[in-house]
Design a protein around this motif. Structure first.
Motif, short mmCIF file in Angstrom:
data_model
loop_
_atom_site.label_atom_id
_atom_site.label_comp_id
_atom_site.label_asym_id
_atom_site.label_seq_id
_atom_site.Cartn_x
_atom_site.Cartn_y
_atom_site.Cartn_z
N CYS A 192 47.69 -28.78 84.65
CA CYS A 192 47.65 -27.97 83.43
C CYS A 192 46.25 -28.03 82.82
O CYS A 192 45.68 -26.99 82.48
CB CYS A 192 48.69 -28.46 82.42
N ALA B 222 50.64 -32.46 84.60
CA ALA B 222 49.81 -32.53 83.39
C ALA B 222 48.33 -32.38 83.76
O ALA B 222 47.59 -31.68 83.06
CB ALA B 222 50.05 -33.84 82.65
N TYR C 143 58.27 -30.21 77.37
CA TYR C 143 56.83 -30.19 77.16
C TYR C 143 56.55 -29.16 76.09
O TYR C 143 57.28 -28.17 75.96
CB TYR C 143 56.07 -29.74 78.42
N ILE D 202 53.27 -26.81 75.38
CA ILE D 202 52.01 -26.46 76.04
C ILE D 202 51.43 -25.21 75.41
O ILE D 202 52.16 -24.25 75.14
CB ILE D 202 52.24 -26.23 77.56
N THR E 136 48.80 -22.10 75.99
CA THR E 136 48.16 -21.41 77.09
C THR E 136 47.95 -19.94 76.77
O THR E 136 48.68 -19.37 75.96
CB THR E 136 48.98 -21.55 78.39
N HIS F 46 45.57 -25.01 80.51
CA HIS F 46 46.79 -25.13 79.71
C HIS F 46 46.72 -26.47 78.99
O HIS F 46 46.51 -27.50 79.62
CB HIS F 46 48.04 -25.10 80.60
N THR F 47 46.90 -26.47 77.69
CA THR F 47 46.82 -27.70 76.91
C THR F 47 48.20 -28.28 76.70
O THR F 47 49.06 -27.66 76.06
CB THR F 47 46.17 -27.42 75.54
N VAL F 48 48.43 -29.47 77.23
CA VAL F 48 49.70 -30.17 77.01
C VAL F 48 49.62 -30.83 75.63
O VAL F 48 48.85 -31.76 75.43
CB VAL F 48 49.99 -31.21 78.10
N GLY G 20 55.28 -33.94 74.99
CA GLY G 20 56.45 -33.85 75.83
C GLY G 20 57.01 -35.23 76.09
O GLY G 20 56.29 -36.23 75.97
N HIS H 245 55.05 -35.37 87.66
CA HIS H 245 54.82 -35.00 86.26
C HIS H 245 53.38 -35.31 85.83
O HIS H 245 52.77 -34.53 85.10
CB HIS H 245 55.84 -35.67 85.34
N ARG I 75 51.61 -21.14 71.91
CA ARG I 75 52.30 -22.41 72.18
C ARG I 75 53.68 -22.11 72.74
O ARG I 75 54.40 -21.25 72.23
CB ARG I 75 52.40 -23.22 70.90
#
Length: 115
Positions: A38, A35, A85, A87, A89, A43-45, A48, A31, A4
């Motif tokens: 991602c 997202a 944010y 995130i 990943t 990549h998990t948001v 944010g 933006h 994270r």
């Protein structure tokens, strides 16, 4: 297991405030696209938000006489913390390349792993 990260978005508030409505709307679209990109790249948001202007901040310090609370930003700088944010990943380098899509000239994004 994915790590994270917190992305700290810093920029010039005066530039944002001087931008017209179309430029600001385009930034919000960027933006949303960030997202979505991602998600496409794995990549998990986690979360944010945009922050209110630095002038709305309270700064709390522990001084010799106890706690001191002051209005305004922590420091007077050109770049103010404008949002963040969180995130998760496995590929922070890819995330770092992707973050450029939401930056304006002069912006700085700090990507810091959490513990």
């Amino acid at each position: 297991m994915a790590q994270r990260y917190v992305l700290l978005l810093r920029g010039d508030e005066a530039m944002w405030e001087a931008a017209d409505a179309a430029a600001q709307a385009a930034a919000y679209v960027d933006h949303e696209a960030f997202a979505a990109a991602c998600a496409e790249r794995g990549h998990t948001v986690v979360g944010g938000e945009e922050l209110q202007p630095a002038g709305t901040a309270l700064v709390v310090r522990l001084g010799d006489d106890g706690v001191v609370v002051a209005d305004g930003p922590y420091a007077e700088t050109v770049e103010q913390l404008g949002g963040y944010y969180v995130i998760e990943t496995d590929d922070v380098q890819d995330l770092a390349r992707l973050v450029r899509t939401i930056m304006w000239p002069g912006d700085v994004v700090e990507i810091r792993p959490t513990t």
